[in-house]
Scaffold this motif. Structure first.
Motif, short mmCIF file in Angstrom:
data_model
loop_
_atom_site.label_atom_id
_atom_site.label_comp_id
_atom_site.label_asym_id
_atom_site.label_seq_id
_atom_site.Cartn_x
_atom_site.Cartn_y
_atom_site.Cartn_z
N VAL A 56 25.43 7.43 -4.80
CA VAL A 56 24.27 6.58 -5.06
C VAL A 56 24.52 5.75 -6.31
N ALA A 57 24.31 4.44 -6.20
CA ALA A 57 24.34 3.56 -7.36
C ALA A 57 22.93 3.54 -7.95
N ASP A 58 22.77 4.19 -9.08
CA ASP A 58 21.44 4.37 -9.66
C ASP A 58 21.16 3.27 -10.68
N LEU A 59 20.29 2.34 -10.30
CA LEU A 59 19.90 1.23 -11.19
C LEU A 59 18.46 1.38 -11.65
N THR A 60 18.00 2.64 -11.78
CA THR A 60 16.63 2.88 -12.22
C THR A 60 16.52 3.14 -13.71
N ALA A 61 17.61 3.52 -14.35
CA ALA A 61 17.55 4.08 -15.71
C ALA A 61 16.97 3.12 -16.73
N GLY A 62 16.04 3.62 -17.54
CA GLY A 62 15.47 2.84 -18.63
C GLY A 62 16.06 3.25 -19.96
N GLU A 119 17.67 4.91 0.82
CA GLU A 119 18.02 5.82 1.91
C GLU A 119 19.11 5.28 2.82
N GLU A 120 19.13 3.97 3.02
CA GLU A 120 20.09 3.39 3.96
C GLU A 120 21.33 2.80 3.29
N HIS A 121 21.18 2.40 2.02
CA HIS A 121 22.31 1.72 1.37
C HIS A 121 22.70 2.35 0.03
N ARG A 122 22.04 3.42 -0.32
CA ARG A 122 22.43 4.23 -1.48
C ARG A 122 22.43 3.45 -2.79
N VAL A 123 21.38 2.65 -2.98
CA VAL A 123 21.19 2.00 -4.27
C VAL A 123 19.74 2.25 -4.69
N ALA A 124 19.56 2.78 -5.90
CA ALA A 124 18.23 3.16 -6.38
C ALA A 124 17.67 2.09 -7.31
N LEU A 125 16.49 1.59 -6.96
CA LEU A 125 15.78 0.57 -7.73
C LEU A 125 14.33 1.04 -7.91
N GLU A 146 28.36 -3.00 -10.19
CA GLU A 146 29.03 -3.78 -9.14
C GLU A 146 28.72 -3.20 -7.77
N ALA A 147 28.78 -1.88 -7.66
CA ALA A 147 28.46 -1.24 -6.37
C ALA A 147 27.00 -1.47 -6.00
N GLY A 148 26.11 -1.33 -6.98
CA GLY A 148 24.69 -1.48 -6.71
C GLY A 148 24.32 -2.87 -6.24
N VAL A 149 24.82 -3.89 -6.91
CA VAL A 149 24.49 -5.27 -6.54
C VAL A 149 25.05 -5.59 -5.15
N GLU A 150 26.25 -5.12 -4.86
CA GLU A 150 26.83 -5.33 -3.53
C GLU A 150 25.97 -4.68 -2.45
#
Length: 397
Positions: free
Chosen positions: A33-39, A353-359, A383-387
């Protein structure tokens, strides 16, 4: 079983924390999972800060501290406010707390009565409305538009203020949009405040995470407003000290005495060791901050550039903080495997769930057309998350 608090039925769980927890569970289950939630910054706390904490432990500085903070830390905060922000306080006008969130909570509890209203610009940080409600007040939302770069609308602000209005909360640079208010904008807001006599809670936690030559300006430095503004800051973002849990506030003496009274019955003084570390942060070198902000700018430019190329996605350029808040509403109503997606929560769930990027869905911030991506993570994860975002949107029919 006895019933629970009726007040808490109206309080929402933080969606930022909820989505981050779900992403962590998926990672723990072995999913990529590319986790882009972190604050929070992904950088280590500066070495001299950690060394100060170690020395505090070895010196057995592990007892209760004064409720409002140690005198030496309060003095350092007073000097910081004076040199960086042109804000001038005495010791009894400063309260050190367990994070800037507690600072804001204390102040809201200190100033609000049942039926009061507190004004917010949207998009807003997820916790503001809930903390206002916990103080028995009502959040009143003044929307801003992505077409205007989420900049404040002074006419709408005037219309939102009435006899019930107790305060306005400002956040610049902003979470989630990254908008940084100009001095001119803050002076215009200040004129409205002066005319109406309401309080301002100015959340400046991202003050040092700013780009493109932005220079911080504190609304509390406007001389005519000094008895109306409570300025909140801390070391979480600038010094990568999120887990140390130290924030602080300075403001009118009566307000800060009341905020200190609230704190005395909730947590009392903040962590003793973390206060020693904060003293080192505020009085030590700033080279780590500059290096971190330079790297954040590089990541910002990368994310903004990549997402701007995705068809029908609108991506304002953030002026500060470490988030990109982008509009994906043109994809609402499209479907994946027969399921139509409406709204930011459904979109964030689909992408996770479908693309494994967390927003984080924009609904949590008062703007359902958008998603928030944090770039406080490694470049490889970014890079993984944006893709995956691009691929996920393209996959919708």
């Amino acid at each position: 079983m006895p019933t629970l608090s009726t007040k808490l039925r109206t309080i929402e769980e933080s969606q930022t924390l909820r989505l981050a927890a779900k992403a962590r569970r998926m990672k723990a289950d072995g999913l990529d999972v590319a986790d882009l939630t972190a604050g929070e910054p992904d950088f280590p706390t500066p070495r001299h800060v950690k060394e100060a904490a170690i020395k505090a432990i070895e010196a057995n500085f592990t007892k209760y501290t004064p409720n409002t903070g140690t005198p030496e830390l309060i003095d350092a905060i007073i000097r910081k406010f004076s040199s960086d922000n042109d804000l001038h306080f005495e010791r009894d006008q400063i309260v050190v707390s367990a994070g800037a969130k507690q600072s804001i909570f204390n102040v809201l509890q200190a100033i609000c009565n049942r039926g009061d209203e507190v004004v917010l610009f949207s998009p807003y940080w997820v916790s503001y409305p809930e903390m206002i409600k916990m103080a028995d007040a009502k959040p009143v939302i003044v929307p801003t538009r992505i077409e205007d770069g989420f900049r404040p609308n002074i006419r709408k602000l005037r219309q939102a203020i009435n006899a019930k209005t107790k305060a306005l909360i400002l956040n610049s640079p902003s979470n989630p949009t990254g908008v940084t208010f100009t001095r001119s904008e803050l002076e215009d807001i200040g004129e409205v405040v002066r005319q109406t006599g309401i309080f301002v809670i100015s959340d400046e936690i991202y003050e040092k995470v700013a780009y493109d030559g932005h220079k911080s300006f504190s609304i509390g430095s406007i001389r005519s407003l000094r008895d109306l503004v409570i300025t909140v800051n801390g070391v979480s973002k600038a010094y990568s000290m999120t887990g140390w849990r130290i924030g602080y506030a300075g403001g009118p003496r009566a307000v800060m005495e009341a905020a200190a009274k609230v704190q005395s019955q909730v947590t009392s003084g903040a962590n003793s060791i973390a206060q020693k570390a904060t003293l080192a942060a505020l009085t030590g070198p700033s080279s780590d901050i500059y290096a971190m902000v330079d790297e954040f700018k590089r990541r910002r430019d990368f994310v903004h550039g990549k997402l701007s190329r995705v068809p029908q996605v609108t991506v304002p350029l953030p002026g500060g903080a470490f988030y990109v808040f982008f509009d994906v509403s043109k994809y609402f109503g499209r479907q994946f495997k027969g399921q139509r997606i409406f709204g930011s929560t459904a979109m964030a769930t689909y992408l996770l769930e479908e693309h494994r990027v967390a927003l984080v869905p924009g609904e949590a911030f008062g703007e359902d057309a958008c998603l928030r991506a944090s770039y406080a993570c490694s470049m490889s994860e970014l890079e993984a998350g944006v893709e995956r975002i691009a691929r996920g949107l393209e996959a919708l029919d």
